[in-house]
Design a protein around this motif. Sequence first.
Motif, mmCIF file in Angstrom:
data_model
loop_
_atom_site.group_PDB
_atom_site.id
_atom_site.type_symbol
_atom_site.label_atom_id
_atom_site.label_comp_id
_atom_site.label_asym_id
_atom_site.label_seq_id
_atom_site.Cartn_x
_atom_site.Cartn_y
_atom_site.Cartn_z
ATOM 1 N N PRO A 24 0.778 -1.345 0.112
ATOM 2 C CA PRO A 24 -0.047 0.092 -0.110
ATOM 3 C C PRO A 24 0.794 1.249 0.086
ATOM 4 O O PRO A 24 0.293 2.191 -0.564
ATOM 5 N N GLN A 25 2.058 1.341 0.472
ATOM 6 C CA GLN A 25 2.809 2.406 0.619
ATOM 7 C C GLN A 25 3.706 2.663 -0.577
ATOM 8 O O GLN A 25 3.893 3.874 -0.852
ATOM 9 N N ASP A 26 3.437 1.652 -1.636
ATOM 10 C CA ASP A 26 4.397 2.033 -2.799
ATOM 11 C C ASP A 26 3.261 2.135 -4.184
ATOM 12 O O ASP A 26 3.719 2.459 -5.178
ATOM 13 N N LEU A 27 2.088 2.501 -3.881
ATOM 14 C CA LEU A 27 0.968 2.432 -4.862
ATOM 15 C C LEU A 27 1.276 3.825 -5.705
ATOM 16 O O LEU A 27 0.928 3.974 -6.667
ATOM 17 N N ALA A 55 -5.452 4.589 -4.923
ATOM 18 C CA ALA A 55 -4.501 4.203 -6.323
ATOM 19 C C ALA A 55 -5.003 4.675 -7.282
ATOM 20 O O ALA A 55 -6.037 4.429 -7.795
ATOM 21 N N ASN A 56 -4.153 5.464 -8.247
ATOM 22 C CA ASN A 56 -4.380 6.050 -9.697
ATOM 23 C C ASN A 56 -4.231 4.881 -10.628
ATOM 24 O O ASN A 56 -3.508 4.004 -10.372
ATOM 25 N N PHE A 57 -5.073 4.664 -11.534
ATOM 26 C CA PHE A 57 -5.108 3.818 -12.620
ATOM 27 C C PHE A 57 -5.792 4.469 -13.879
ATOM 28 O O PHE A 57 -6.234 5.662 -13.657
ATOM 29 N N ILE A 308 8.874 -1.820 -8.761
ATOM 30 C CA ILE A 308 8.467 -0.872 -7.642
ATOM 31 C C ILE A 308 9.697 -0.684 -6.812
ATOM 32 O O ILE A 308 10.175 0.268 -6.240
ATOM 33 N N ASN A 309 10.406 -1.973 -6.289
ATOM 34 C CA ASN A 309 11.640 -1.643 -5.629
ATOM 35 C C ASN A 309 12.853 -1.075 -6.062
ATOM 36 O O ASN A 309 13.749 -0.925 -5.523
ATOM 37 N N ASN A 310 12.851 -0.819 -7.674
ATOM 38 C CA ASN A 310 13.969 -0.334 -8.307
ATOM 39 C C ASN A 310 13.858 1.072 -8.940
ATOM 40 O O ASN A 310 14.462 1.557 -9.698
ATOM 41 N N ILE A 311 12.614 1.665 -8.584
ATOM 42 C CA ILE A 311 12.429 3.255 -9.100
ATOM 43 C C ILE A 311 12.029 3.985 -7.998
ATOM 44 O O ILE A 311 11.884 3.587 -6.978
#
Length: 311
Positions: A24-27, A55-57, A308-311
């Motif tokens: 949820p913290q990375d959305l 969340a944006n979509f 997500i973990n690399n941007i």
Amino acid sequence: MYFPYLRGKQFELIALRELCALFPQDLSKISPIIEPVKASSTLNSTLAELANRNANFNLIINPRVGDLEGQYEKIIQIITSSIPADYSNYQLAVIVDSKTEGSIAALIEFLNALDLNYKGISLIHKTELNSQNIELLNNQLNIVYNVIYFSKTSRRYYREFEANTLVSLDDYFEEQSRNADYLNQESDFSKEYRFYILDGFVGFSDFLTIGDNYSESGFLPRAVAIHLSYLENDQIKIKHFVSDSNEDVSDIGGKFSEAINKLVIWCNEKNLNTAAIIEFRDLQERGHFPGLGTLKKLSIMNHIELIINNI
């Protein structure tokens, strides 16, 4: 920002829904593009969960595949029944292709007549518009994102648009005609996560470990293949784990066991740990075959978490 492009099939949607709860913290780092292909409770619950998580979509209103192709009113009905009326953190997305090009005025009229509380429009350019149509769209609509499919347009087309709207899209998945053809293979995927900002884009998009090719078929495969994204020397790559007993379509559970055993051994050697890989390990330890759809779901989740973990 990452814009994963997903068709709205069941397990693609479940992957998005579960990611909302896991990260949820990375959305704020992702804005999925959803091309709905079928009206379903899974589509409704996924849109509702995205809205619930703020969340944006991007939801495509003119899908080019599946049961909802040409069903504009049905898609609007899905939106109104799934997304709270006061929720606005999403874009309506429009595929721009040869079918769209001759009906720009009608498209603008349709969008401007909608009584929906959305953020703006995302255009997915699968063909090149002329300058007159680009100007018309910019003047009549609030264009938030121009998603440029580079394999479908010329190298300079993206320069027609404001830099703060640009998202690059391409299909980096090297698809084979049969699952067995992936045996003992790995392939380069992309480095877009590193270079999209330097190249002047606000985001990048891909078709994950599925590819752009769409198929409704649900036949049993001779081989089970699991496609796993991983990072090596700043390059996102795909490792393919394939069953060995691929002579016929019998014993799909046994084929899954062969493929997942290879995956777990390799991930342990590489010390890889994502939520999906942890679930793969659990399935392997329990000797449980969850169905082929779950393999696709976990592959999608692993790919998105990696980015997500690399941007």
